[in-house]
Design a protein around this motif. Structure first.
Motif, PDB file in Angstrom:
ATOM      1  N   ALA A   1       4.462 -28.976 -15.989  1.00  0.00           N
ATOM      2  CA  ALA A   1       3.317 -29.538 -16.700  1.00  0.00           C
ATOM      3  C   ALA A   1       2.290 -28.477 -17.050  1.00  0.00           C
ATOM      4  O   ALA A   1       2.260 -27.391 -16.460  1.00  0.00           O
ATOM      5  CB  ALA A   1       2.665 -30.631 -15.863  1.00  0.00           C
ATOM      6  N   TRP A   2       1.461 -28.821 -18.018  1.00  0.00           N
ATOM      7  CA  TRP A   2       0.307 -28.012 -18.378  1.00  0.00           C
ATOM      8  C   TRP A   2      -0.958 -28.830 -18.188  1.00  0.00           C
ATOM      9  O   TRP A   2      -1.016 -29.995 -18.600  1.00  0.00           O
ATOM     10  CB  TRP A   2       0.377 -27.537 -19.832  1.00  0.00           C
ATOM     11  CG  TRP A   2       1.405 -26.475 -20.070  1.00  0.00           C
ATOM     12  CD1 TRP A   2       2.667 -26.640 -20.527  1.00  0.00           C
ATOM     13  CD2 TRP A   2       1.231 -25.068 -19.859  1.00  0.00           C
ATOM     14  NE1 TRP A   2       3.305 -25.426 -20.622  1.00  0.00           N
ATOM     15  CE2 TRP A   2       2.451 -24.443 -20.215  1.00  0.00           C
ATOM     16  CE3 TRP A   2       0.175 -24.276 -19.413  1.00  0.00           C
ATOM     17  CZ2 TRP A   2       2.637 -23.063 -20.138  1.00  0.00           C
ATOM     18  CZ3 TRP A   2       0.365 -22.900 -19.323  1.00  0.00           C
ATOM     19  CH2 TRP A   2       1.580 -22.317 -19.686  1.00  0.00           C
ATOM     20  N   PHE A   3      -1.951 -28.212 -17.569  1.00  0.00           N
ATOM     21  CA  PHE A   3      -3.270 -28.798 -17.395  1.00  0.00           C
ATOM     22  C   PHE A   3      -4.293 -27.834 -17.976  1.00  0.00           C
ATOM     23  O   PHE A   3      -3.990 -26.662 -18.210  1.00  0.00           O
ATOM     24  CB  PHE A   3      -3.577 -29.044 -15.916  1.00  0.00           C
ATOM     25  CG  PHE A   3      -2.785 -30.150 -15.282  1.00  0.00           C
ATOM     26  CD1 PHE A   3      -3.361 -31.392 -15.059  1.00  0.00           C
ATOM     27  CD2 PHE A   3      -1.466 -29.958 -14.901  1.00  0.00           C
ATOM     28  CE1 PHE A   3      -2.642 -32.418 -14.469  1.00  0.00           C
ATOM     29  CE2 PHE A   3      -0.736 -30.970 -14.315  1.00  0.00           C
ATOM     30  CZ  PHE A   3      -1.330 -32.209 -14.099  1.00  0.00           C
ATOM     31  N   ARG A   4      -5.502 -28.318 -18.175  1.00  0.00           N
ATOM     32  CA  ARG A   4      -6.563 -27.437 -18.627  1.00  0.00           C
ATOM     33  C   ARG A   4      -7.891 -27.884 -18.039  1.00  0.00           C
ATOM     34  O   ARG A   4      -8.074 -29.052 -17.696  1.00  0.00           O
ATOM     35  CB  ARG A   4      -6.653 -27.392 -20.155  1.00  0.00           C
ATOM     36  CG  ARG A   4      -7.075 -28.701 -20.808  1.00  0.00           C
ATOM     37  CD  ARG A   4      -6.981 -28.580 -22.318  1.00  0.00           C
ATOM     38  NE  ARG A   4      -7.435 -29.787 -22.998  1.00  0.00           N
ATOM     39  CZ  ARG A   4      -7.371 -29.976 -24.305  1.00  0.00           C
ATOM     40  NH1 ARG A   4      -6.857 -29.030 -25.094  1.00  0.00           N
ATOM     41  NH2 ARG A   4      -7.816 -31.112 -24.844  1.00  0.00           N
ATOM     42  N   GLN A   5      -8.810 -26.932 -17.925  1.00  0.00           N
ATOM     43  CA  GLN A   5     -10.132 -27.231 -17.417  1.00  0.00           C
ATOM     44  C   GLN A   5     -11.163 -26.417 -18.184  1.00  0.00           C
ATOM     45  O   GLN A   5     -11.133 -25.190 -18.169  1.00  0.00           O
ATOM     46  CB  GLN A   5     -10.239 -26.934 -15.922  1.00  0.00           C
ATOM     47  CG  GLN A   5     -11.560 -27.361 -15.312  1.00  0.00           C
ATOM     48  CD  GLN A   5     -11.536 -27.357 -13.797  1.00  0.00           C
ATOM     49  OE1 GLN A   5     -10.749 -26.646 -13.181  1.00  0.00           O
ATOM     50  NE2 GLN A   5     -12.387 -28.165 -13.193  1.00  0.00           N
ATOM     51  N   ALA A   6     -12.059 -27.125 -18.856  1.00  0.00           N
ATOM     52  CA  ALA A   6     -13.146 -26.494 -19.586  1.00  0.00           C
ATOM     53  C   ALA A   6     -14.367 -26.403 -18.682  1.00  0.00           C
ATOM     54  O   ALA A   6     -14.506 -27.183 -17.737  1.00  0.00           O
ATOM     55  CB  ALA A   6     -13.474 -27.301 -20.833  1.00  0.00           C
ATOM     56  N   PRO A   7     -15.280 -25.470 -18.960  1.00  0.00           N
ATOM     57  CA  PRO A   7     -16.489 -25.344 -18.141  1.00  0.00           C
ATOM     58  C   PRO A   7     -17.266 -26.656 -18.078  1.00  0.00           C
ATOM     59  O   PRO A   7     -17.540 -27.269 -19.107  1.00  0.00           O
ATOM     60  CB  PRO A   7     -17.291 -24.261 -18.867  1.00  0.00           C
ATOM     61  CG  PRO A   7     -16.249 -23.435 -19.548  1.00  0.00           C
ATOM     62  CD  PRO A   7     -15.219 -24.430 -19.999  1.00  0.00           C
ATOM     63  N   GLY A   8     -17.617 -27.083 -16.873  1.00  0.00           N
ATOM     64  CA  GLY A   8     -18.381 -28.300 -16.700  1.00  0.00           C
ATOM     65  C   GLY A   8     -17.583 -29.584 -16.814  1.00  0.00           C
ATOM     66  O   GLY A   8     -18.159 -30.675 -16.753  1.00  0.00           O
ATOM     67  N   LYS A   9     -16.283 -29.480 -16.979  1.00  0.00           N
ATOM     68  CA  LYS A   9     -15.449 -30.665 -17.114  1.00  0.00           C
ATOM     69  C   LYS A   9     -14.393 -30.721 -16.020  1.00  0.00           C
ATOM     70  O   LYS A   9     -14.078 -29.717 -15.384  1.00  0.00           O
ATOM     71  CB  LYS A   9     -14.758 -30.694 -18.480  1.00  0.00           C
ATOM     72  CG  LYS A   9     -15.692 -30.890 -19.661  1.00  0.00           C
ATOM     73  CD  LYS A   9     -14.902 -31.061 -20.943  1.00  0.00           C
ATOM     74  CE  LYS A   9     -15.806 -31.371 -22.114  1.00  0.00           C
ATOM     75  NZ  LYS A   9     -15.029 -31.577 -23.362  1.00  0.00           N
ATOM     76  N   GLU A  10     -13.856 -31.910 -15.826  1.00  0.00           N
ATOM     77  CA  GLU A  10     -12.778 -32.099 -14.863  1.00  0.00           C
ATOM     78  C   GLU A  10     -11.475 -31.551 -15.428  1.00  0.00           C
ATOM     79  O   GLU A  10     -11.278 -31.497 -16.639  1.00  0.00           O
ATOM     80  CB  GLU A  10     -12.614 -33.584 -14.533  1.00  0.00           C
ATOM     81  CG  GLU A  10     -13.804 -34.234 -13.854  1.00  0.00           C
ATOM     82  CD  GLU A  10     -13.987 -33.759 -12.437  1.00  0.00           C
ATOM     83  OE1 GLU A  10     -15.140 -33.726 -11.971  1.00  0.00           O
ATOM     84  OE2 GLU A  10     -12.979 -33.416 -11.776  1.00  0.00           O
ATOM     85  N   ARG A  11     -10.596 -31.163 -14.536  1.00  0.00           N
ATOM     86  CA  ARG A  11      -9.267 -30.747 -14.948  1.00  0.00           C
ATOM     87  C   ARG A  11      -8.553 -31.939 -15.564  1.00  0.00           C
ATOM     88  O   ARG A  11      -8.623 -33.053 -15.036  1.00  0.00           O
ATOM     89  CB  ARG A  11      -8.484 -30.222 -13.739  1.00  0.00           C
ATOM     90  CG  ARG A  11      -7.066 -29.787 -14.048  1.00  0.00           C
ATOM     91  CD  ARG A  11      -6.384 -29.246 -12.803  1.00  0.00           C
ATOM     92  NE  ARG A  11      -6.394 -30.214 -11.721  1.00  0.00           N
ATOM     93  CZ  ARG A  11      -6.099 -29.915 -10.466  1.00  0.00           C
ATOM     94  NH1 ARG A  11      -5.786 -28.675 -10.125  1.00  0.00           N
ATOM     95  NH2 ARG A  11      -6.135 -30.863  -9.539  1.00  0.00           N
ATOM     96  N   GLU A  12      -7.873 -31.711 -16.671  1.00  0.00           N
ATOM     97  CA  GLU A  12      -7.171 -32.787 -17.345  1.00  0.00           C
ATOM     98  C   GLU A  12      -5.745 -32.385 -17.686  1.00  0.00           C
ATOM     99  O   GLU A  12      -5.440 -31.212 -17.884  1.00  0.00           O
ATOM    100  CB  GLU A  12      -7.909 -33.209 -18.614  1.00  0.00           C
ATOM    101  CG  GLU A  12      -7.981 -32.140 -19.680  1.00  0.00           C
ATOM    102  CD  GLU A  12      -8.668 -32.614 -20.950  1.00  0.00           C
ATOM    103  OE1 GLU A  12      -9.080 -33.785 -21.013  1.00  0.00           O
ATOM    104  OE2 GLU A  12      -8.794 -31.802 -21.887  1.00  0.00           O
ATOM    105  N   SER A  13      -4.905 -33.385 -17.764  1.00  0.00           N
ATOM    106  CA  SER A  13      -3.514 -33.162 -18.110  1.00  0.00           C
ATOM    107  C   SER A  13      -3.372 -32.911 -19.604  1.00  0.00           C
ATOM    108  O   SER A  13      -3.966 -33.613 -20.423  1.00  0.00           O
ATOM    109  CB  SER A  13      -2.668 -34.371 -17.711  1.00  0.00           C
ATOM    110  OG  SER A  13      -1.347 -34.240 -18.185  1.00  0.00           O
TER     111      SER A  13
END
Length: 121
Positions: free
Chosen positions: A35-47
């Motif tokens: 899988a790939w996830f991502r996390q932007a500054p100030g945001k929760e990690r998302e799928s």
């Protein structure tokens, strides 16, 4: 020992494309859901999405039609092809290998260190 190493991140203009790679080592690759996830500054990690051992893919609504996940078992690698990139795609992107085929939780996965993707104009 399990190791996942992401690569391919960088700076790209709005509307551009980028392909991320994740190379797995230390254990069997072909039988795992990746899988790939991502996390932007100030945001929760998302799928972002995942690909099963059978090659079935699932994507978040926000990236459907723009991102494609694929895998090459011989190379022990999973890819994330990103097209039509938007500023909101800016984030650290993480590769993950789930321990079980139908359990998709962060606590039941191996994780890479992440690679930064920045989309700007």
């Amino acid at each position: 020992q399990v190791q996942l190493v992401e690569s391919g991140g960088g700076l790209v203009q709005v509307g551009g494309s980028l392909r991320l790679s994740c190379v797995a080592s230390g254990r069997t690759f072909s039988g795992s859901t990746m899988a790939w996830f991502r996390q932007a500054p100030g945001k929760e990690r998302e799928s972002v999405g995942r690909i099963s051992s059978a090659g079935i893919t699932t994507y978040a609504d926000s990236v459907k039609g723009r991102f494609t996940i694929s895998r090459d078992n011989a190379k022990r690698t999973v890819y994330l092809q990103m097209n039509s990139l938007k500023p909101e795609d800016t984030a650290v992107y993480y590769c993950a290998r789930f321990w079980y085929d139908t359990v998709y939780t962060a606590s039941a996965a191996d994780w890479g260190q992440g690679t930064q993707v920045t989309v700007s104009s």
